[in-house]
Design a protein around this motif. Structure first.
Motif, short mmCIF file in Angstrom:
data_model
loop_
_atom_site.label_atom_id
_atom_site.label_comp_id
_atom_site.label_asym_id
_atom_site.label_seq_id
_atom_site.Cartn_x
_atom_site.Cartn_y
_atom_site.Cartn_z
N LEU A 59 0.87 -1.19 0.00
CA LEU A 59 0.00 0.00 0.00
C LEU A 59 0.89 1.22 0.00
CD1 LEU A 59 -2.50 -1.12 2.78
CD2 LEU A 59 -2.74 -1.40 0.32
N ASP A 60 0.67 2.14 -0.93
CA ASP A 60 1.51 3.32 -1.06
C ASP A 60 0.67 4.57 -0.80
OD1 ASP A 60 3.97 4.69 -1.82
OD2 ASP A 60 2.85 5.33 -3.58
N PHE A 61 1.18 5.45 0.05
CA PHE A 61 0.47 6.69 0.40
C PHE A 61 1.41 7.87 0.21
CE2 PHE A 61 -1.10 3.25 3.06
CZ PHE A 61 -2.46 3.31 2.83
N THR A 62 0.95 8.88 -0.51
CA THR A 62 1.70 10.12 -0.69
C THR A 62 0.73 11.27 -0.47
OG1 THR A 62 3.10 9.06 -2.34
CG2 THR A 62 3.14 11.45 -2.26
N LYS A 63 1.15 12.26 0.30
CA LYS A 63 0.30 13.43 0.54
C LYS A 63 0.25 14.27 -0.72
CE LYS A 63 1.32 13.71 5.44
NZ LYS A 63 1.96 14.48 6.50
N PRO A 64 -0.95 14.77 -1.08
CA PRO A 64 -1.05 15.65 -2.25
C PRO A 64 -0.16 16.89 -2.08
CG PRO A 64 -3.23 15.00 -1.45
CD PRO A 64 -2.22 14.53 -0.44
N GLY A 65 0.51 17.28 -3.14
CA GLY A 65 1.36 18.46 -3.10
C GLY A 65 2.70 18.24 -2.43
N ASN A 66 3.05 16.99 -2.15
CA ASN A 66 4.31 16.67 -1.50
C ASN A 66 5.44 16.82 -2.53
OD1 ASN A 66 6.53 15.56 -0.21
ND2 ASN A 66 5.38 13.87 0.69
N LEU A 67 6.22 17.89 -2.42
CA LEU A 67 7.26 18.17 -3.41
C LEU A 67 8.42 17.20 -3.36
CD1 LEU A 67 7.35 22.07 -3.18
CD2 LEU A 67 6.16 20.62 -4.84
N SER A 68 8.65 16.58 -2.22
CA SER A 68 9.79 15.66 -2.10
C SER A 68 9.47 14.30 -2.71
CB SER A 68 10.17 15.48 -0.63
OG SER A 68 9.15 14.75 0.04
N ASN A 69 8.19 14.05 -3.05
CA ASN A 69 7.76 12.76 -3.56
C ASN A 69 8.09 11.61 -2.61
OD1 ASN A 69 6.54 13.65 -5.89
ND2 ASN A 69 8.42 13.55 -7.08
N THR A 70 8.27 11.93 -1.33
CA THR A 70 8.48 10.89 -0.35
C THR A 70 7.14 10.56 0.28
OG1 THR A 70 10.72 11.62 0.11
CG2 THR A 70 9.67 10.26 1.79
N GLY A 71 6.81 9.31 0.26
CA GLY A 71 5.55 8.87 0.83
C GLY A 71 5.79 7.77 1.84
N THR A 72 4.73 7.17 2.24
CA THR A 72 4.80 6.05 3.16
C THR A 72 4.30 4.81 2.43
OG1 THR A 72 4.42 7.48 5.06
CG2 THR A 72 3.99 5.13 5.36
N THR A 73 5.06 3.77 2.49
CA THR A 73 4.65 2.49 1.92
C THR A 73 4.44 1.52 3.06
OG1 THR A 73 5.83 2.88 -0.14
CG2 THR A 73 5.30 0.60 0.40
N ILE A 74 3.30 0.84 3.02
CA ILE A 74 2.96 -0.15 4.03
C ILE A 74 3.05 -1.52 3.37
CG2 ILE A 74 1.17 -1.01 5.60
CD1 ILE A 74 2.11 1.80 6.34
N LEU A 75 3.82 -2.41 3.96
CA LEU A 75 3.91 -3.80 3.50
C LEU A 75 3.11 -4.65 4.47
CD1 LEU A 75 7.74 -4.07 2.78
CD2 LEU A 75 5.92 -3.55 1.17
N ILE A 76 2.19 -5.44 3.95
CA ILE A 76 1.41 -6.35 4.78
C ILE A 76 1.76 -7.77 4.36
CG2 ILE A 76 -0.90 -7.12 5.44
CD1 ILE A 76 -1.88 -4.29 4.68
N ASN A 77 2.29 -8.53 5.31
CA ASN A 77 2.62 -9.93 5.07
C ASN A 77 1.62 -10.78 5.84
OD1 ASN A 77 5.24 -9.98 3.55
ND2 ASN A 77 5.76 -8.60 5.23
N VAL A 78 1.02 -11.76 5.16
CA VAL A 78 0.00 -12.59 5.79
C VAL A 78 -0.06 -13.93 5.04
CG1 VAL A 78 -1.87 -11.64 4.37
CG2 VAL A 78 -2.40 -12.59 6.63
N THR A 79 -0.46 -14.98 5.73
CA THR A 79 -0.67 -16.26 5.07
C THR A 79 -2.16 -16.48 4.88
OG1 THR A 79 -0.70 -17.46 7.17
CG2 THR A 79 1.43 -17.31 6.02
N GLY A 80 -2.50 -17.42 4.02
CA GLY A 80 -3.90 -17.73 3.77
C GLY A 80 -4.04 -18.98 2.93
#
Length: 120
Positions: A59-80
């Motif tokens: 899951l990738d999240f970036t704030k609108p107007g963020n000039l640095s283009n640095t966002g937060t990426t969430i990795l979800i690991n799960v079995t199923g």
């Protein structure tokens, strides 16, 4: 009492790793719908029912107007386990053994997505 979970039509990149004694097989797909308990993947080549898998969802999240283009990426690991396999895709029932990792990385977009090799 059975609790129903709302499904969301969302496309999230995922790596699906088949858990077997014969070695590791990984496939890369995008989710079609996601709930708290299940994930559906549209694919012409679904895995058979009852196959155990390990999923890595990104899951990738970036704030609108963020000039640095640095966002937060969430990795979800799960079995199923694949609980429904049909011509148009497969549904994976998720276990409760999930692990969530938060990373600060350059924002991903269609033109700057992380290469698949960085998923490992």
């Amino acid at each position: 009492m059975t609790r129903e979970f709302e499904k969301y039509d969302i496309n999230v990149p995922a790596r699906i790793e088949v858990i077997s004694s014969e070695g590791v097989e990984s496939i890369f797909l995008q989710t079609t719908s996601v709930s708290a308990k299940e994930v559906f993947f549209s694919t012409a080549e679904p895995l058979p029912n009852n196959v155990m898998v390990r999923l890595e969802l990104i899951l990738d999240f970036t704030k609108p107007g963020n000039l640095s283009n640095t966002g937060t990426t969430i990795l979800i690991n799960v079995t199923g386990k694949v609980v429904r396999s049909e011509k148009v895709g497969m549904t994976i029932l998720l276990n409760e053994d999930y692990q969530i990792t938060k990373l600060r990385v350059p924002a991903m977009s269609d033109s700057t997505a992380l290469p698949v090799e960085t998923w490992y």
